[in-house]
Write a protein that holds these residues in place. Structure first.
Motif, short mmCIF file in Angstrom:
data_model
loop_
_atom_site.label_atom_id
_atom_site.label_comp_id
_atom_site.label_asym_id
_atom_site.label_seq_id
_atom_site.Cartn_x
_atom_site.Cartn_y
_atom_site.Cartn_z
N LYS A 87 0.83 -1.21 0.00
CA LYS A 87 0.00 0.00 0.00
C LYS A 87 0.86 1.26 0.00
CE LYS A 87 -3.67 2.65 0.57
NZ LYS A 87 -3.81 3.59 -0.50
N THR A 88 1.94 1.26 0.79
CA THR A 88 2.79 2.46 0.81
C THR A 88 3.41 2.72 -0.55
OG1 THR A 88 4.71 1.23 1.63
CG2 THR A 88 3.32 2.31 3.28
N PHE A 89 3.76 1.64 -1.27
CA PHE A 89 4.32 1.83 -2.61
C PHE A 89 3.24 2.29 -3.59
CE2 PHE A 89 5.41 0.10 -6.85
CZ PHE A 89 6.42 1.01 -7.14
N LEU A 90 2.08 1.67 -3.55
CA LEU A 90 1.00 2.07 -4.46
C LEU A 90 0.65 3.55 -4.28
CD1 LEU A 90 -1.35 -1.05 -4.23
CD2 LEU A 90 0.23 -0.46 -6.08
N ASP A 91 0.77 4.05 -3.06
CA ASP A 91 0.51 5.47 -2.80
C ASP A 91 1.53 6.39 -3.48
OD1 ASP A 91 -1.73 4.90 -1.30
OD2 ASP A 91 -0.72 5.16 0.63
N LEU A 92 2.68 5.85 -3.82
CA LEU A 92 3.74 6.64 -4.45
C LEU A 92 3.75 6.55 -5.98
CD1 LEU A 92 6.49 5.85 -1.83
CD2 LEU A 92 5.57 8.12 -2.32
N ILE A 93 2.89 5.72 -6.53
CA ILE A 93 2.77 5.64 -7.98
C ILE A 93 1.95 6.83 -8.45
CG2 ILE A 93 1.79 4.30 -9.89
CD1 ILE A 93 2.32 1.77 -8.26
N PRO A 94 2.35 7.50 -9.54
CA PRO A 94 1.56 8.64 -10.04
C PRO A 94 0.10 8.25 -10.27
CG PRO A 94 3.65 8.50 -11.19
CD PRO A 94 3.55 7.26 -10.34
N GLN A 95 -0.79 9.23 -10.18
CA GLN A 95 -2.23 9.02 -10.24
C GLN A 95 -2.66 8.14 -11.41
OE1 GLN A 95 -4.43 9.91 -7.90
NE2 GLN A 95 -6.01 8.83 -9.02
N LYS A 96 -2.07 8.30 -12.56
CA LYS A 96 -2.42 7.49 -13.74
C LYS A 96 -1.26 6.58 -14.12
CE LYS A 96 -6.53 9.05 -14.14
NZ LYS A 96 -7.64 8.18 -13.77
N GLY A 97 -0.53 6.12 -13.13
CA GLY A 97 0.67 5.29 -13.36
C GLY A 97 0.41 3.94 -14.00
N LEU A 98 -0.83 3.46 -13.97
CA LEU A 98 -1.16 2.17 -14.59
C LEU A 98 -2.10 2.34 -15.79
CD1 LEU A 98 -1.68 -0.04 -11.41
CD2 LEU A 98 0.39 0.25 -12.78
N GLU A 99 -2.27 3.57 -16.22
CA GLU A 99 -3.20 3.85 -17.31
C GLU A 99 -2.84 3.07 -18.57
OE1 GLU A 99 -5.65 7.71 -18.56
OE2 GLU A 99 -3.49 7.97 -18.69
N ASN A 100 -3.86 2.45 -19.15
CA ASN A 100 -3.74 1.69 -20.40
C ASN A 100 -2.81 0.48 -20.30
OD1 ASN A 100 -5.56 3.38 -21.76
ND2 ASN A 100 -3.92 4.86 -22.09
N LYS A 101 -2.55 0.00 -19.11
CA LYS A 101 -1.71 -1.17 -18.94
C LYS A 101 -2.56 -2.35 -18.48
CE LYS A 101 2.23 1.62 -17.42
NZ LYS A 101 2.98 1.71 -18.63
N PRO A 102 -2.46 -3.49 -19.14
CA PRO A 102 -3.10 -4.67 -18.59
C PRO A 102 -2.46 -5.01 -17.24
CG PRO A 102 -2.52 -5.02 -20.89
CD PRO A 102 -1.86 -3.74 -20.45
N VAL A 103 -3.29 -5.24 -16.24
CA VAL A 103 -2.80 -5.50 -14.89
C VAL A 103 -3.35 -6.85 -14.43
CG1 VAL A 103 -2.75 -4.72 -12.50
CG2 VAL A 103 -2.64 -3.05 -14.36
N LEU A 104 -2.45 -7.67 -13.90
CA LEU A 104 -2.81 -8.98 -13.38
C LEU A 104 -2.53 -9.01 -11.88
CD1 LEU A 104 -3.53 -12.02 -13.67
CD2 LEU A 104 -1.13 -12.41 -14.29
N PRO A 105 -3.59 -9.05 -11.05
CA PRO A 105 -3.37 -9.19 -9.61
C PRO A 105 -3.13 -10.65 -9.24
CG PRO A 105 -5.66 -8.59 -10.06
CD PRO A 105 -4.98 -8.78 -11.38
N ILE A 106 -2.16 -10.87 -8.36
CA ILE A 106 -1.87 -12.21 -7.84
C ILE A 106 -1.83 -12.10 -6.33
CG2 ILE A 106 -0.20 -14.09 -7.69
CD1 ILE A 106 0.69 -13.45 -10.53
#
Length: 182
Positions: A87-106
């Motif tokens: 969570k602390t790392f996700l908070d440091l990713i820019p607001q649209k840091g995953l925009e248009n990227k396929p994301v696979l949660p594991i």
């Protein structure tokens, strides 16, 4: 060749999650993808806790993410959610840091009771970061992974088949997205 970043949100280098991620890595390499890793536990704790956006280590991790075509975000499930270090790392990713990227949660947990953590904990925060192509994800139960004293992992057959199938489908989505971007 498409670039994939694997983010490990486990604070423990001996976590069974590593067995799942190593098998996913093997499957991704067989699909011909280029891989990079971000082990959140290896980032400076002070930078994570004090949300130091200007930290060289955080800036480098965000650069790696920005260059990625797709992202795997993974965590053990503690108290029905992903880890605090993730969570602390996700908070440091820019607001649209995953925009248009396929994301696979594991995710991995002690019982099937935490399976919905992918839908109720992971997906809302990943969507807030701009992810729009979220895979259903992979959830493993601790008992599906055997860990030896030398930190080698053996996954049961059902889990390996599920990982292989999910990676194959997800890789198809990555290829479609990267081809459309050309």
């Amino acid at each position: 060749m498409a670039k994939v970043v694997l983010i490990s949100g486990s604070p423990n280098p001996g976590s069974r999650l590593n067995g799942v991620l190593k098998y996913a890595e093997k499957s991704l390499l067989e699909e011909g993808l280029e891989l990079r890793w971000i082990h959140v536990r290896d980032l400076p704790p002070e930078d994570l806790i004090y949300t130091r956006f200007d930290s060289p280590a955080i800036a480098e991790a965000n650069r790696i993410l920005a260059e990625a075509d797709a992202v795997i975000v993974s965590s053990p499930i503690y108290k029905a959610s992903y880890t605090g270090v993730l969570k602390t790392f996700l908070d440091l990713i820019p607001q649209k840091g995953l925009e248009n990227k396929p994301v696979l949660p594991i995710a991995i947990g002690g019982s099937p009771a935490h399976l919905l953590a992918i839908d109720y904990a992971f997906k809302p925060v990943l969507s807030a970061l701009g992810a729009r192509y979220l895979s259903a994800g992979i959830y493993a139960v601790d008992t599906q992974i055997t860990r030896s004293d030398d930190l080698r992992f053996t996954l049961d057959e059902e889990l390996t088949e599920r990982i292989r199938k999910t990676v194959r489908e997800w890789t198809g989505e990555i290829r479609l997205r990267t081809a459309a971007a050309l």
